[in-house]
Structure formats: C-alpha cells, structure tokens
Design an enzyme around this catalytic site. Structure first.
Site, mmCIF file in Angstrom:
data_model
loop_
_atom_site.group_PDB
_atom_site.id
_atom_site.type_symbol
_atom_site.label_atom_id
_atom_site.label_comp_id
_atom_site.label_asym_id
_atom_site.label_seq_id
_atom_site.Cartn_x
_atom_site.Cartn_y
_atom_site.Cartn_z
ATOM 1 N N CYS A 1 0.835 -0.836 0.269
ATOM 2 C CA CYS A 1 -0.598 -0.101 -0.319
ATOM 3 C C CYS A 1 1.227 1.859 -0.315
ATOM 4 O O CYS A 1 1.734 1.156 0.749
ATOM 5 C CB CYS A 1 -0.445 -0.160 1.273
ATOM 6 S SG CYS A 1 -1.799 1.453 1.358
ATOM 7 N N CYS B 1 0.302 5.407 7.031
ATOM 8 C CA CYS B 1 -2.003 5.587 7.818
ATOM 9 C C CYS B 1 -1.176 4.585 9.058
ATOM 10 O O CYS B 1 -0.797 3.614 9.239
ATOM 11 C CB CYS B 1 -2.394 4.764 6.669
ATOM 12 S SG CYS B 1 -3.602 3.457 7.385
ATOM 13 N N CYS C 1 -2.071 -0.234 9.447
ATOM 14 C CA CYS C 1 -1.726 -1.576 9.420
ATOM 15 C C CYS C 1 -0.112 -1.338 10.060
ATOM 16 O O CYS C 1 0.358 -0.005 9.902
ATOM 17 C CB CYS C 1 -1.360 -1.619 7.661
ATOM 18 S SG CYS C 1 -2.594 -2.557 7.342
ATOM 19 N N CYS D 1 -6.132 1.081 -0.320
ATOM 20 C CA CYS D 1 -6.762 0.101 0.646
ATOM 21 C C CYS D 1 -6.275 -1.181 0.794
ATOM 22 O O CYS D 1 -7.304 -1.639 -0.264
ATOM 23 C CB CYS D 1 -6.902 0.889 1.394
ATOM 24 S SG CYS D 1 -6.809 -0.393 3.281
ATOM 25 N N GLN E 1 -18.541 -8.796 13.823
ATOM 26 C CA GLN E 1 -17.187 -8.616 13.529
ATOM 27 C C GLN E 1 -16.916 -8.424 12.318
ATOM 28 O O GLN E 1 -17.453 -8.272 10.795
ATOM 29 C CB GLN E 1 -16.905 -10.706 13.750
ATOM 30 C CG GLN E 1 -17.215 -10.834 15.555
ATOM 31 C CD GLN E 1 -16.005 -10.366 16.286
ATOM 32 O OE1 GLN E 1 -14.778 -9.737 15.605
ATOM 33 N NE2 GLN E 1 -16.482 -10.567 17.121
ATOM 34 N N ASP F 1 -18.764 -10.870 25.036
ATOM 35 C CA ASP F 1 -17.950 -10.520 23.805
ATOM 36 C C ASP F 1 -18.077 -8.665 24.280
ATOM 37 O O ASP F 1 -18.778 -8.408 23.415
ATOM 38 C CB ASP F 1 -18.459 -10.968 23.286
ATOM 39 C CG ASP F 1 -17.800 -10.427 21.696
ATOM 40 O OD1 ASP F 1 -16.889 -10.305 22.038
ATOM 41 O OD2 ASP F 1 -18.778 -10.500 20.926
ATOM 42 N N CYS G 1 -11.433 -8.493 22.569
ATOM 43 C CA CYS G 1 -11.180 -7.583 21.343
ATOM 44 C C CYS G 1 -9.564 -7.205 21.614
ATOM 45 O O CYS G 1 -9.116 -6.939 20.553
ATOM 46 C CB CYS G 1 -12.151 -7.281 20.462
ATOM 47 S SG CYS G 1 -12.398 -5.485 21.315
#
Length: 502
Positions: free
Chosen positions: A74, A80, A83, A163, A324, A419, A446
């Site tokens: 990318c 950015c 990532c 992206c 998700q 969750d 998460c």
C-alpha cells in the site's frame, strides 16, 4: 539521556500493544517505543524520562528486521495508522501476536491452563467488512482529503484509495464520493472551529453476499465554497426577477444540498463494483465529538441494512450494528466459541454484549434458552429480527446497559458468554456476572489487555482459566481476538483441621 535526544538501537522484543523495547547496556532504564518489530535497528527520539524507562518515538528504521522479507503493498504504509506488519510474512505475524499475548497471560494466570496457540484468518487481505473514513485536511491548512488518519495525527487525513485490507469496492466508493464533493467544492467539518459540512463516510461490505451499505455523515452546516453552482445562480436570478419574490436563503440552501446528495447517489450507482450497493444513507450529526453517529438519518437509496451469512445462519446488519469486521474470520472465531460452550441443552445461557446476536444464535441449538443483552438498541432490534429470520424460538435479546438490565432478567444463567467492547467489562457489571457463580464462562476479548486486567477478578471469585485460543481477525495489524474458557473451582464441602505438633 534527556528529552529530545536522538539515539540508535536494536529492538530486543515487542510487547502488546505495539511497544518496541530496546534494552540499554549502560543504563538501568529501557527504551519503550511506539511501534517497531523485533530485530529492527532504529533511530529514535526521547520524548519522556520515567523512573524505569524512557519513552521514545521512532524517527527512522535504519535496518530491517531479519523477519521482514517482503515489501509493503500500500502506498500509505507507514504513514497510515491502520496497518503495522505489511513487511512480515503472515506466519511471522501470527507468531508475534501469539507470543505477545501468551507472555501477558502467563503473568496473571496462577494455575496451569491449555494454550491453543493462534488460528489465522482464512484470508490475509481484503478482510474488513466495515470502514469509517474521515473528511479533513490532507495536512494543516491543506486541501480536503477523505480516508484514514495519519499515524500520530488527529487532523491530517490520508487519501486511502488503494487500501489492501478491504475489497477494492471500498476504494471505488471512497474515490467516487471524494471526487464528487471535491468537484462541488463542499466544505468539510473543521474540528477546531466546529463548522463545515462533510464529516465521515461509513462503508460496510460483507463477504458472503457482497452487499454494500454506504452512509455519509454530515453536520447541518451546509456550506459550499462557491455557495452555488452556475445553474443554481441562474435559477435564483430568474426567481428574484419575478414579481413579489421573497428569497429564503435556508430553503434555497436546503434544495442545493438535496441536489448535491442526489447527484452523489446517481454517481455511486454507476460505479462498476464486484458487489452491489443496496443502500445509501445520509446521517446528520451536530455533536462536537468525532464519533460516527446520527441525530437523525435519511435513506437516500435502497435500504438501511445489508445481509450476511455465517455458519449457515443469516444476519441483518444495520448502519450502527456491531458485527465482527472480518466475516470469514468470524466463522473461525465463533466455531471456537461454540466448541468452548459445548452442550448446554436444558440450560439458560447469557450472551452479554450481544451485538446483532451472532454468538447467541450460533449456540442456541445447544442451549435451552439464550438471553442476549446489548446497549445499542438498533443492534437489539436487528438481533431479534435475525433470530426470527433463522427460525429460532429459544432466543431473547434485550436492550440496555448490561449492569442495569441484569437486574430485570428473572431467569438465572447456567452459562455466561462475555463479548465486551475494547475497554472490557465494566467493574460493576463484572461483579454482577461473578455473583451468579455459573460453572463456566467464555470471555471473548478483542483487546487482550482487558482480559488480562479481569483475570485476577475471576480468580478471586473462584474461577480458573481452563483454555485460551487466539483468533486473528485483523491481519496486518497489531490486534487479535482472544477466547478464554474459565471454570468455577469446586468448593470444598468438608473441612478437616489438623494440629501438627512436633
């Protein structure tokens, strides 16, 4: 070392989340960096000096780590904030995440437990089914941009139209919306002055059905830099030339806004996509906070939801429903959750922080009844509709704060699934959950640090960690889902007292 000083070093290891650690040979303190990969040689700048560490930022990567064997895919990688690991092969990413989380867990878990390593995502690329893009300056005082925030910057927005962690349909939708409003010279929302129109673009595209939902978030402060197009000026002059004409600026601007939005819809529907746009929404939000939300919304085209399929069940996903972000990865995650839940026929299962009811519905065949609680009312409506759509009669989803709604539920649980959002379970809610004393709990985190924070509370209440498995829902990033099975330790019913004397 002092604040502002620049030095060089090799990253010894990386702690979660994304903290590169340099061990100094001639100093008792260590250097904690934001970012980095084990083995990289970096030039860094000291930002703060603490009692046990220096906090620093990476100025330059001088030498790559031995594990960095590929190039970024990318143009914005490194700039950015999305990532972190493009240069690492996927297997190395999984090893890195697994070692980081295992190290944290081992520090707080006081008993033996089964660590099941990490399950990778079925796809490494094009995994995300939801993106929130921001309108803003490409740099301070610069032209308008649409995309993701520049790493470490609140205002600067990178134009992210290539992206790779999303299907290319996302990039095409972003490009179309940006070009439309840029050509029309529509203002974007200035977060410092709280003026301007364009705020965010939310795009959802699901993997199985390919359906796309696009939602444009604006304020009510519709302003164009040129105020009106030439055609609109001609219409206005013609109107003002008529006898007894009264010019209502607000009404005229409202019509201009409608025309601009209608043209956006027309252009989006002409874009050649792999999937299909089934809904385009206009969200109006005048709150100061930078969250994507709506005081009111209007359907500009189609409907306000998309449909997805997971493990043989169908799910309706609305604009703000929690779902998700990796559909195929979610099947891996939920299969592991279903395995940990086991057979609960004849038992009542609580699905807390239930979102659109995905987990509750997937485990409903092995439970007497599933009761889900979720604070987002829109998601609860969708959850109940989804259950009806899937022909499930043993599920019930309730709207409200978990801590408060639990007091209203008469049926007590035999098994609990947690969750929670990234910040984890609130202390009050956790205390209430523990008070039920159910034999087993599945905790899905998460953000692993939230689970690590809560484990001592579980152990103090008589629970032990039985199994842990990681599911990588977020390739190329530092994030990972952690599934933890906790079991209630049996209480000793008979006590014997021994008085040992020499």
């Amino acid at each position: 070392m002092k604040k502002g000083e620049i030095a060089e070093g090799i990253i010894s290891y990386v702690d979660f989340p994304d903290k590169g650690i340099i061990i100094l040979e001639d100093d008792e303190r260590k250097v904690v960096l934001k970012g980095g990969i084990t083995g990289q040689k970096v030039r860094y700048r000291i930002q703060k000096r603490r009692n046990d560490r220096y906090e620093a930022c990476i100025e330059e990567v001088i030498e790559k780590a031995p594990t960095e064997t590929r190039e970024p895919v990318c143009k914005n990688y490194g700039l950015c904030g999305g990532c972190s690991y493009h240069t690492l092969p996927y297997e190395e990413q999984l090893k890195l995440k697994s070692s980081q989380v295992k190290k944290m867990l081992d520090r707080v878990i006081s008993t033996d437990y089964e660590y099941e390593e990490i399950l990778g995502s079925p796809n490494e690329w094009e995994t995300r089914n939801k993106m929130e893009y921001a309108f803003g300056d490409s740099y301070k005082g610069g032209p308008m941009s649409l995309g993701l925030h520049k790493r470490g910057h609140f205002h600067d927005i990178l134009y992210t139209d290539d992206c790779k962690i999303v299907n290319d349909d996302f990039n095409k939708v972003l490009r179309c919306v940006f070009e439309h409003f840029n050509e029309a010279e529509i203002s974007f929302y200035n977060k410092a002055m709280h003026r301007g129109y364009l705020r965010h673009l939310l795009v959802r595209r699901v993997a199985k059905t390919g359906e796309i939902l696009a939602a444009l978030e604006t304020s009510s402060d519709f302003i164009t830099k040129s105020e009106k197009t030439a055609m609109e000026m001609d219409n206005l002059k013609e109107f003002l030339a008529s006898p007894n004409a009264v010019y209502d600026k607000d009404k005229e601007q409202s019509q201009v806004e409608k025309n601009i939005l209608a043209k956006m819809v027309e252009k989006l529907r002409k874009v050649s996509l792999e999937g299909e746009i089934v809904g385009i929404i206009h969200l109006i939000n005048n709150e100061v906070s930078d969250d994507v939300k709506a005081e009111r919304q209007e359907i500009l085209f189609g409907r306000d939801y998309i449909n997805e399929e997971l493990l043989g069940l169908k799910f309706k996903i609305t604009t703000f429903s929690f779902f998700q972000t990796n559909s195929l990865g979610a099947e891996v995650l939920y299969s592991k959750v279903r395995e940990y839940v086991g057979n609960n026929e004849g038992n009542v299962v609580y699905d807390l922080y239930s979102g659109t009811g995905t987990i509750g519905q997937i485990i409903s065949p092995v439970a007497k009844k599933v009761i889900g609680i979720e604070i987002v009312e829109e998601a609860v409506v969708a959850a109940n509709e989804n259950a009806k759509l899937n022909g499930l009669i043993n599920t019930e989803f309730l709207a409200g704060d978990v801590f408060k709604v639990l007091d209203e539920v008469k049926e007590k649980p035999d098994f609990i699934i947690l969750d929670p959002p990234r910040d984890g379970v609130s202390p009050k809610a956790l205390k209430r959950v523990l008070s039920y004393g159910v034999r087993e709990i599945v905790y899905i985190a998460c953000k692993p640090t939230s689970l690590v924070r809560d484990i001592p509370e579980f152990e103090a209440a008589g629970y032990s960690v039985k199994k842990v498995c990681l599911c990588d829902m977020f390739p190329e990033t530092l994030h990972v889902e952690t599934v933890c099975l906790l079991s209630k330790l049996p209480e000793a019913k008979n006590h014997m007292r021994f008085d040992i004397r020499r």
